[in-house]
Design an enzyme around this catalytic site. Structure first.
Site, PDB file in Angstrom:
ATOM      1  N   GLY A 165       0.791  -1.221   0.000  1.00 52.09           N
ATOM      2  CA  GLY A 165       0.000   0.000   0.000  1.00 52.09           C
ATOM      3  C   GLY A 165       0.827   1.276   0.000  1.00 52.09           C
ATOM      4  O   GLY A 165       0.286   2.370  -0.124  1.00 52.09           O
ATOM      5  N   GLU A 275      -0.704 -12.125  -2.510  1.00 52.69           N
ATOM      6  CA  GLU A 275      -1.892 -11.279  -2.360  1.00 52.69           C
ATOM      7  C   GLU A 275      -2.688 -11.210  -3.658  1.00 52.69           C
ATOM      8  O   GLU A 275      -2.113 -11.045  -4.731  1.00 52.69           O
ATOM      9  CB  GLU A 275      -1.485  -9.841  -2.026  1.00 52.69           C
ATOM     10  CG  GLU A 275      -0.842  -9.658  -0.694  1.00 52.69           C
ATOM     11  CD  GLU A 275      -0.565  -8.175  -0.417  1.00 52.69           C
ATOM     12  OE1 GLU A 275      -1.038  -7.310  -1.171  1.00 52.69           O
ATOM     13  OE2 GLU A 275       0.145  -7.902   0.553  1.00 52.69           O
ATOM     14  N   GLU A 288       0.716  -8.876  -5.309  1.00 48.50           N
ATOM     15  CA  GLU A 288       2.129  -8.897  -4.943  1.00 48.50           C
ATOM     16  C   GLU A 288       2.424 -10.085  -4.034  1.00 48.50           C
ATOM     17  O   GLU A 288       1.502 -10.765  -3.562  1.00 48.50           O
ATOM     18  CB  GLU A 288       2.548  -7.585  -4.276  1.00 48.50           C
ATOM     19  CG  GLU A 288       1.762  -7.209  -3.052  1.00 48.50           C
ATOM     20  CD  GLU A 288       2.080  -5.780  -2.584  1.00 48.50           C
ATOM     21  OE1 GLU A 288       2.702  -5.652  -1.527  1.00 48.50           O
ATOM     22  OE2 GLU A 288       1.711  -4.799  -3.270  1.00 48.50           O
ATOM     23  N   ARG A 292       8.023 -12.633   3.752  1.00 53.94           N
ATOM     24  CA  ARG A 292       8.303 -12.650   5.197  1.00 53.94           C
ATOM     25  C   ARG A 292       7.173 -13.370   5.936  1.00 53.94           C
ATOM     26  O   ARG A 292       6.125 -13.626   5.359  1.00 53.94           O
ATOM     27  CB  ARG A 292       8.340 -11.205   5.697  1.00 53.94           C
ATOM     28  CG  ARG A 292       6.995 -10.521   5.424  1.00 53.94           C
ATOM     29  CD  ARG A 292       6.867  -9.135   6.006  1.00 53.94           C
ATOM     30  NE  ARG A 292       5.481  -8.686   5.943  1.00 53.94           N
ATOM     31  CZ  ARG A 292       4.917  -8.094   4.907  1.00 53.94           C
ATOM     32  NH1 ARG A 292       5.625  -7.860   3.811  1.00 53.94           N
ATOM     33  NH2 ARG A 292       3.651  -7.739   4.948  1.00 53.94           N
TER      34      ARG A 292
END
Ligand code: MV4
Length: 483
Positions: A165, A275, A288, A292
């Site tokens: 974002g 995502e 994306e 992690r």
């Protein structure tokens, strides 16, 4: 397996990783800044090394100091947690050069995924569906304009170096493009030192669905189902749940299998998140990949029974996955609320201060990940996440009731400290949310359509010492939504 791991993070995730290490018989080293000298991870770790002053740039982002702490203590691997250096391919490379195992994918894979435009191109080649838009970055306004006309407005201009974002602007009409294009480039240059941008069709009112993947270093991987993370305020998630609700099992399977295929194609290892945006017709579009462990990983752990941090440690040590896809069974529903020291009445502004009361909820199927304690000082230097309250239940109805119950029990207060609990309560009470029929528009709708979260300001106690005891347990959270 490693015998000693350095944890290059702070707060609840440092504790989470520390506990996983301890369960696997791995000694722990935490690094900490001057602001975190009294923190729970520092107290619980086998060793703690102070690496710098409070500002993250000079401590948790200071690669040289972290590598030096690993050298001093003889740690063999570095767990980066989330945020800070967790997706920094240069840091992963520096670790490797110093004989340290970075717990994450290979640096060249991290670098490819950190560039959102490259990730988009790689996933397109792997056959994933993407929002309409440019494959390459767009060095001129003329090219951006051509792509925008091609895909149709609204569009979104995104920084290649952004993600999560950060570095993106929605453009509703052609007249707004020049300004948004220039600003996104300038911001990206200032924040990331990289002004490359690309353009996508902007999908409104979609659901933000992500897939947890887990891959070993031998080319094998599994997916661990979906999470819905549509409840976000300025790209900060407030509520997350697993699996994503109100989607057909066929769609959920297709998204998850597509995600796993995508990451295996690019040599991904470790735990990652792919995502997507999912529209009303249940079409999904790749956004994306995060390389992690994510804040919201507990909800996936609760529906799968798989410890994701254990898995990260095993994969990083080169252990082949023991798990096959058919061993992964999704059971029930898990929902998590983030409790941040922020004031939802003041645009979610940070709300630092000392917590003189801090008693997290307990109870059946209730998990609280927190580094907080009574007396803890919420400082201004780092993100304001205080706790994650996650619950599990066989069905979504009961999971939401259980989360409400847990949040209402949370006794957290300090002079001037507000939390996101009242706003999350409002989300959980929302009729559309209850039905699982919500999108990324939900937070704006709830902020627009309600009165104040508190009937009046609760005066801060004059000094230290406990606040007056509340009459009943249910009222123990002075910030609880009275509605
Ligand atoms: C989008 C989008 C709509 N269309 N891309 C935000 C986080 C980052 N991972 C990608 N994000 C989005 N990308 C296209 N082409 C919507 C989001 C988005 C979002 C946008 C506005 C407000 C809340 C949001 C929550 C999740 C995702």
């Amino acid at each position: 397996m490693f015998s000693k791991v350095l944890i290059a993070n702070r707060g609840e995730i440092a504790l989470r990783v520390l506990r996983a290490c301890r369960e696997l018989g791995i000694r722990t080293v935490v690094v900490y800044s001057a602001a975190d000298a009294d923190s729970a991870p520092v107290r619980l770790a086998d060793e703690a090394v102070r690496i710098g002053p409070a500002p993250a740039r000079r401590s948790y982002l200071n690669a040289a100091a972290i590598v030096e702490a690993a050298r001093q203590t003889g740690a063999q691997a570095v767990h980066p947690g989330y945020g800070f250096l967790s997706e920094d391919a240069d840091f992963a490379e520096i670790c490797a050069e110093n004989g340290l195992t970075f717990i994450g994918p290979p640096p060249h894979v991290m670098a490819a995924l950190a560039d959102k435009s490259t990730a988009r191109a790689l996933m397109r080649r792997a056959g994933l569906p993407l929002p309409a838009g440019s494959v390459r970055t767009l060095p001129t306004l003329a090219e951006a304009s051509r792509v925008a006309e091609e895909v149709g407005y609204p569009v979104i201009v995104k920084a290649a170096a952004g993600g999560g974002g950060r570095g993106m602007r929605v453009v509703r009409t052609p007249a707004e493009l020049a300004r948004a294009y220039a600003r996104t480039r300038a911001d990206a240059q200032a924040v990331f030192g990289d002004d490359r941008v690309y353009v996508e069709r902007y999908l409104t009112d979609a659901r933000h669905v992500e897939v947890q993947v887990l891959c070993d270093a031998h080319g094998h991987g599994v997916h661990l189902g979906t999470r819905d993370c549509s409840v976000q305020r300025r790209h900060q998630k407030l509520v997350e749940e697993a699996p994503a609700p109100a989607l057909s099992p066929a769609t959920l399977d297709a998204i998850a299998e597509t995600a796993l295929h995508g990451v295996l194609e690019v040599g991904f290892t470790g735990v990652g998140t792919v995502e997507f945006l999912v529209d009303d017709a249940e079409r999904f579009h790749f956004l994306e990949i995060n390389s992690r462990i994510q804040v919201e990983h507990p909800v996936t752990e609760m529906v799968t029974g798989i410890d994701l941090v254990h898995e990260q440690l095993h994969v990083a040590a080169g252990v082949p996955l023991r798990l096959r896809q058919s061993d992964v069974r999704l059971r029930g529903v898990a929902v998590e609320a983030r409790v941040n020291a922020e004031d939802p009445e003041r645009d979610f502004a940070p709300s630092p201060g000392r917590l003189d009361r801090f008693t997290p909820p307990g109870g059946p199927f209730t998990r609280v990940d927190t580094h907080g304690y009574a007396g803890y000082l919420v400082g201004p230097h780092y993100d304001s996440l205080l706790a994650k309250v996650a619950v599990w239940a066989p069905d979504r109805e009961l999971a939401l009731d259980r989360l409400e119950r847990a949040l209402d029990e949370f006794d957290v207060a300090g002079p001037g400290v507000r939390t996101t609990i009242p706003f999350v309560r409002r989300v959980l009470d929302d009729a559309a949310f209850r039905k699982g029929r919500y999108s990324t528009a939900i937070v704006e709708r709830l902020l627009a359509g309600h009165g104040p979260l508190r009937p009046q300001a609760v005066p801060a106690p004059a000094g230290p010492g406990p606040a007056p005891a509340p009459p009943v347990v249910a009222a123990a959270s002075p910030t609880a939504d009275p509605s």
